[in-house]
Enzyme design. Structure first.
Site, mmCIF file in Angstrom:
data_model
loop_
_atom_site.group_PDB
_atom_site.id
_atom_site.type_symbol
_atom_site.label_atom_id
_atom_site.label_comp_id
_atom_site.label_asym_id
_atom_site.label_seq_id
_atom_site.Cartn_x
_atom_site.Cartn_y
_atom_site.Cartn_z
ATOM 1 N N ILE A 106 21.971 46.550 39.333
ATOM 2 C CA ILE A 106 23.396 46.479 38.994
ATOM 3 C C ILE A 106 23.502 46.814 37.505
ATOM 4 O O ILE A 106 22.768 46.246 36.686
ATOM 5 C CB ILE A 106 24.010 45.100 39.319
ATOM 6 C CG1 ILE A 106 25.477 45.038 38.868
ATOM 7 C CG2 ILE A 106 23.212 43.945 38.745
ATOM 8 C CD1 ILE A 106 26.219 43.790 39.346
ATOM 9 N N ALA A 107 24.348 47.740 37.179
ATOM 10 C CA ALA A 107 24.463 48.152 35.786
ATOM 11 C C ALA A 107 25.881 48.640 35.504
ATOM 12 O O ALA A 107 26.499 49.299 36.341
ATOM 13 C CB ALA A 107 23.463 49.266 35.463
ATOM 14 N N VAL A 108 26.364 48.299 34.336
ATOM 15 C CA VAL A 108 27.660 48.758 33.844
ATOM 16 C C VAL A 108 27.394 49.524 32.551
ATOM 17 O O VAL A 108 26.616 49.066 31.700
ATOM 18 C CB VAL A 108 28.594 47.547 33.579
ATOM 19 C CG1 VAL A 108 29.890 47.985 32.910
ATOM 20 C CG2 VAL A 108 28.876 46.799 34.879
ATOM 21 N N GLU A 137 16.098 40.028 41.277
ATOM 22 C CA GLU A 137 15.202 39.712 40.169
ATOM 23 C C GLU A 137 15.922 39.976 38.853
ATOM 24 O O GLU A 137 16.760 40.881 38.777
ATOM 25 C CB GLU A 137 13.921 40.581 40.203
ATOM 26 C CG GLU A 137 12.910 40.197 41.248
ATOM 27 C CD GLU A 137 13.148 40.890 42.580
ATOM 28 O OE1 GLU A 137 14.019 41.793 42.630
ATOM 29 O OE2 GLU A 137 12.480 40.537 43.569
ATOM 30 N N ASN A 151 17.082 38.649 29.682
ATOM 31 C CA ASN A 151 18.409 39.225 29.933
ATOM 32 C C ASN A 151 19.453 38.103 30.034
ATOM 33 O O ASN A 151 19.912 37.725 31.117
ATOM 34 C CB ASN A 151 18.374 40.064 31.220
ATOM 35 C CG ASN A 151 19.583 40.968 31.364
ATOM 36 O OD1 ASN A 151 20.605 40.756 30.719
ATOM 37 N ND2 ASN A 151 19.478 41.982 32.210
ATOM 38 N N TYR A 167 24.699 35.547 36.749
ATOM 39 C CA TYR A 167 24.169 35.084 38.038
ATOM 40 C C TYR A 167 24.294 33.564 38.181
ATOM 41 O O TYR A 167 24.633 33.059 39.250
ATOM 42 C CB TYR A 167 22.703 35.505 38.191
ATOM 43 C CG TYR A 167 22.490 37.008 38.098
ATOM 44 C CD1 TYR A 167 23.432 37.895 38.604
ATOM 45 C CD2 TYR A 167 21.351 37.534 37.509
ATOM 46 C CE1 TYR A 167 23.249 39.266 38.517
ATOM 47 C CE2 TYR A 167 21.161 38.905 37.425
ATOM 48 C CZ TYR A 167 22.115 39.759 37.920
ATOM 49 O OH TYR A 167 21.924 41.112 37.828
#
Ligand SMILES: CC(C)(COP(=O)(O)OP(=O)(O)OC[C@H]1O[C@@H](n2cnc3c(N)ncnc32)[C@H](O)[C@@H]1OP(=O)(O)O)[C@@H](O)C(=O)NCCC(=O)NCCS
Length: 89
Positions: A12-14, A46, A51, A58
């Protein structure tokens, strides 16, 4: 990735210029909905211990740590463990 009644969020990345505006949280909520609609009982992912942004996201969504995967990620110097998290749906 969905297998039987388990979902695994692989990435998942923005884009950097769009971060911290709620997009990641909305996208994560969407993916949880996709997993629920597919009949999944749990969703795994994971994350690097370093991070802090992703870990905050999360944790506030309800993911809990299940295990540590040693030396999972390549890092600048050597390798970094992964925290293995799960959210019961
Ligand atoms: C992780 C990622 C997807 C989050 O996307 P985003 O659109 O920035 O996320 P949101 O804006 O929805 O939420 C970010 C949350 O982290 C918080 N946050 C941001 N920087 C933080 C920091 N340094 N420490 C703690 N919390 C932080 C924000 O306050 C926000 O929480 P809030 O909603 O409770 O205020 C994005 O940062 C990203 O693409 N990172 C690079 C790729 C990556 O690390 N992916 C995850 C791999 S497991």
């Amino acid at each position: 990735m969905i297998a039987l009644d388990e979902a695994h969020l692989l990435n998942i990345a923005v884009a950097a210029e769009w971060q911290n505006q709620g997009i990641g949280r909305a996208f994560l909520a969407h993916m949880i909905g996709v997993a629920q609609s597919a009949g999944c009982q749990i969703i795994y992912l994971e994350v690097r211990p370093s991070n802090v942004c992703a870990r905050h996201l999360y944790r506030t969504v309800g993911f809990q740590q299940i295990a540590i995967r040693p030396d999972y990620y390549p890092a600048l110097h050597g390798r970094e463990d992964a925290l293995f998290l799960g959210l019961t749906l």
